[in-house]
Design a protein around this motif. Structure first.
Motif, PDB file in Angstrom:
ATOM      1  N   PRO A  12       0.797  -1.229   0.000  1.00 45.87           N
ATOM      2  CA  PRO A  12       0.000   0.000   0.000  1.00 45.87           C
ATOM      3  C   PRO A  12       0.828   1.277   0.000  1.00 45.87           C
ATOM      4  CG  PRO A  12      -0.842  -1.574   1.604  1.00 45.87           C
ATOM      5  CD  PRO A  12       0.468  -2.101   1.139  1.00 45.87           C
ATOM      6  N   GLY A  13       1.978   1.267   0.685  1.00 43.91           N
ATOM      7  CA  GLY A  13       2.760   2.489   0.812  1.00 43.91           C
ATOM      8  C   GLY A  13       3.889   2.628  -0.191  1.00 43.91           C
ATOM      9  N   ALA A  14       3.905   1.793  -1.225  1.00 46.97           N
ATOM     10  CA  ALA A  14       5.025   1.799  -2.164  1.00 46.97           C
ATOM     11  C   ALA A  14       5.240   3.164  -2.810  1.00 46.97           C
ATOM     12  CB  ALA A  14       4.813   0.741  -3.247  1.00 46.97           C
ATOM     13  N   LEU A  15       4.164   3.882  -3.081  1.00 45.81           N
ATOM     14  CA  LEU A  15       4.269   5.216  -3.677  1.00 45.81           C
ATOM     15  C   LEU A  15       3.975   6.325  -2.672  1.00 45.81           C
ATOM     16  CD1 LEU A  15       2.543   4.459  -7.087  1.00 45.81           C
ATOM     17  CD2 LEU A  15       4.950   4.972  -6.722  1.00 45.81           C
ATOM     18  N   LEU A  51       8.128  11.675   1.710  1.00 42.06           N
ATOM     19  CA  LEU A  51       9.529  12.020   1.974  1.00 42.06           C
ATOM     20  C   LEU A  51      10.053  13.013   0.949  1.00 42.06           C
ATOM     21  CD1 LEU A  51      10.938   8.496   2.935  1.00 42.06           C
ATOM     22  CD2 LEU A  51      10.338  10.384   4.463  1.00 42.06           C
ATOM     23  N   ALA A  52       9.731  12.773  -0.335  1.00 48.44           N
ATOM     24  CA  ALA A  52      10.179  13.695  -1.380  1.00 48.44           C
ATOM     25  C   ALA A  52       9.530  15.066  -1.208  1.00 48.44           C
ATOM     26  CB  ALA A  52       9.858  13.124  -2.756  1.00 48.44           C
ATOM     27  N   LEU A  93      10.060  20.817   0.108  1.00 45.44           N
ATOM     28  CA  LEU A  93       9.608  21.973   0.875  1.00 45.44           C
ATOM     29  C   LEU A  93      10.715  22.551   1.745  1.00 45.44           C
ATOM     30  CD1 LEU A  93       6.058  20.653   1.792  1.00 45.44           C
ATOM     31  CD2 LEU A  93       6.621  22.461   0.166  1.00 45.44           C
ATOM     32  N   VAL A  94      11.565  21.681   2.284  1.00 42.20           N
ATOM     33  CA  VAL A  94      12.712  22.166   3.058  1.00 42.20           C
ATOM     34  C   VAL A  94      13.649  22.961   2.157  1.00 42.20           C
ATOM     35  CG1 VAL A  94      14.800  21.424   4.280  1.00 42.20           C
ATOM     36  CG2 VAL A  94      12.582  20.417   4.862  1.00 42.20           C
ATOM     37  N   LEU A 118       2.664   8.728   9.735  1.00 40.64           N
ATOM     38  CA  LEU A 118       2.022   9.208   8.516  1.00 40.64           C
ATOM     39  C   LEU A 118       0.627   9.745   8.827  1.00 40.64           C
ATOM     40  CD1 LEU A 118       2.001   9.409   5.381  1.00 40.64           C
ATOM     41  CD2 LEU A 118       1.095   7.082   5.365  1.00 40.64           C
ATOM     42  N   PHE A 119      -0.124   9.020   9.634  1.00 41.74           N
ATOM     43  CA  PHE A 119      -1.485   9.455   9.949  1.00 41.74           C
ATOM     44  C   PHE A 119      -1.489  10.681  10.863  1.00 41.74           C
ATOM     45  CE2 PHE A 119      -2.363   4.707   9.425  1.00 41.74           C
ATOM     46  CZ  PHE A 119      -2.565   4.854   8.066  1.00 41.74           C
ATOM     47  N   GLU A 120      -0.452  10.806  11.704  1.00 37.87           N
ATOM     48  CA  GLU A 120      -0.362  11.996  12.546  1.00 37.87           C
ATOM     49  C   GLU A 120      -0.166  13.262  11.717  1.00 37.87           C
ATOM     50  OE1 GLU A 120       2.712  11.053  15.338  1.00 37.87           O
ATOM     51  OE2 GLU A 120       1.395   9.813  16.593  1.00 37.87           O
ATOM     52  N   LEU A 121       0.476  13.122  10.557  1.00 37.91           N
ATOM     53  CA  LEU A 121       0.654  14.276   9.675  1.00 37.91           C
ATOM     54  C   LEU A 121      -0.676  14.846   9.205  1.00 37.91           C
ATOM     55  CD1 LEU A 121       3.586  13.065   7.376  1.00 37.91           C
ATOM     56  CD2 LEU A 121       3.685  14.866   9.106  1.00 37.91           C
ATOM     57  N   VAL A 122      -1.694  13.987   9.138  1.00 33.92           N
ATOM     58  CA  VAL A 122      -2.999  14.427   8.631  1.00 33.92           C
ATOM     59  C   VAL A 122      -4.073  14.382   9.715  1.00 33.92           C
ATOM     60  CG1 VAL A 122      -2.528  13.939   6.204  1.00 33.92           C
ATOM     61  CG2 VAL A 122      -3.376  12.101   7.683  1.00 33.92           C
ATOM     62  N   GLY A 123      -3.651  14.548  10.975  1.00 32.72           N
ATOM     63  CA  GLY A 123      -4.621  14.799  12.027  1.00 32.72           C
ATOM     64  C   GLY A 123      -5.058  13.633  12.876  1.00 32.72           C
ATOM     65  N   LEU A 124      -4.260  12.560  12.961  1.00 32.99           N
ATOM     66  CA  LEU A 124      -4.666  11.407  13.767  1.00 32.99           C
ATOM     67  C   LEU A 124      -4.941  11.790  15.211  1.00 32.99           C
ATOM     68  CD1 LEU A 124      -5.123   8.369  14.170  1.00 32.99           C
ATOM     69  CD2 LEU A 124      -2.655   8.134  14.565  1.00 32.99           C
ATOM     70  N   ARG A 125      -4.063  12.576  15.816  1.00 36.25           N
ATOM     71  CA  ARG A 125      -4.255  12.928  17.224  1.00 36.25           C
ATOM     72  C   ARG A 125      -5.547  13.729  17.419  1.00 36.25           C
ATOM     73  NH1 ARG A 125       1.534  14.358  16.965  1.00 36.25           N
ATOM     74  NH2 ARG A 125       2.766  12.705  17.949  1.00 36.25           N
TER      75      ARG A 125
END
Length: 307
Positions: A249-252, A258-259, A264-265, A282-289
């Motif tokens: 599922p995470g292959a792409l 990461l890219a 952005l950096v 990964l899910f925390e990046l989009v609001g898991l907490r």
């Protein structure tokens, strides 16, 4: 003198095989089918142009990459079916194995889900035995429905398909909350109920992967999640054990994140200071907490009312 009847090659070939029939032909070849995860038109086009025989519509990828949401049951059946239509079109003739989570409700809802996924053109639909709202299979604190209840939902899915070649995949998440013995028992029950493929989510060692292969009496799918609970296992080893499909599922999605951070950096951005590795990060990046806090807040309120 009459003209000879002309041949029409498109008629001579007969009707095109259905998506499910194309996947079944691929499985009949006997090797391991590797299906990279796709979640939008671009990722589907990339898979189609790099020679893979099948692709996997990842619910986590659609949640994160399509909607900016964690994989905790926030997407709807119609959102996923519409995304499947987009992906099927971009894949061309590459068969799509599609995640349908819990079927988005009861057995009645499963019937509608199967119909909508079939109309979207998927080759296979995957259903799981988690309680709603579900969670990513590599997160903690998953809850299950009774095996008999899932068998009813599985029967509804099998009865609902209009194409008998549509592949129905039964996934059990029992390994985490109930242990491997329960997961294998459920897997065999779902196979006996008619599932075409069985998916035991999140085995936690090579020994568990081997035991599933030895004890589950059905064709098997395995999930390779980078940074997840299941150890990375090569395709040759999986094929030797008898697994038929390996989804990634995470292959792409993972490399894209990461890219994206790197780009952005370079533009002057700064990395978040609280990054967590693996699927949870990964899910925390989009609001898991934040979403988890909302769920806990209202669950606690309900418990207080019922007390």
């Amino acid at each position: 003198m009459s003209l000879p009847e002309m041949s029409h090659p498109e008629q001579d070939r007969g009707p095109e095989p259905s998506p499910g029939a194309r996947l079944r032909r691929l499985l009949a070849d006997g090797g391991l089918v590797t299906a990279p995860g796709v979640y939008d038109g671009l990722t589907a086009a990339l898979v189609a142009r790099t020679g893979f025989g099948a692709a996997y519509l990842t619910g986590a990828g659609v949640a994160v990459g399509g909607f900016g949401l964690p994989d905790i049951g926030l997407l709807t059946a119609t959102e996923m079916a519409e995304r499947a239509r987009v992906v099927v079109a971009a894949l061309g003739g590459v068969p799509l194995i599609a995640d349908a989570d819990t079927g988005y409700g009861t057995a009645m809802n499963v019937v509608r889900t199967v119909r909508e996924y079939e109309r979207a053109g998927v080759a296979a639909i995957q259903l799981e035995d988690q309680a709603f709202p579900k969670k990513c299979g590599h997160l903690p604190d998953k809850e299950l429905i009774p095996a008999a209840e899932f068998q009813d939902k599985l029967s509804a899915a099998l009865d609902a398909r209009t194409d008998p070649d549509l592949v129905v995949i039964a996934r059990t998440d029992a390994r985490g909350p109930s242990g491997l013995d329960e997961a294998i028992d459920r897997a065999n029950r779902y196979a006996a109920a008619g599932a075409d493929l069985i998916f035991v989510e999140a085995p936690q060692s090579i020994g568990e992967i081997e035991r599933i292969a030895a004890e589950v009496r059905a064709p098997l799918l395995i999930n390779m999640v980078q940074g997840g609970l299941t150890p990375d296992t090569g395709p040759d080893r999986l094929a030797a054990l008898g697994y038929r499909i390996a989804i990634h599922p995470g292959a792409l999605l993972g490399p894209t994140v990461l890219a994206g951070f790197d780009a952005l950096v370079r533009l002057g951005g700064t990395l978040p200071s609280d990054l967590t590795p693996g699927p949870q990060g990964l899910f925390e990046l989009v609001g898991l907490r934040e979403w988890s806090a909302i769920g806990e807040r209202y669950r606690s309120a309900g418990e207080r009312v019922g007390a």
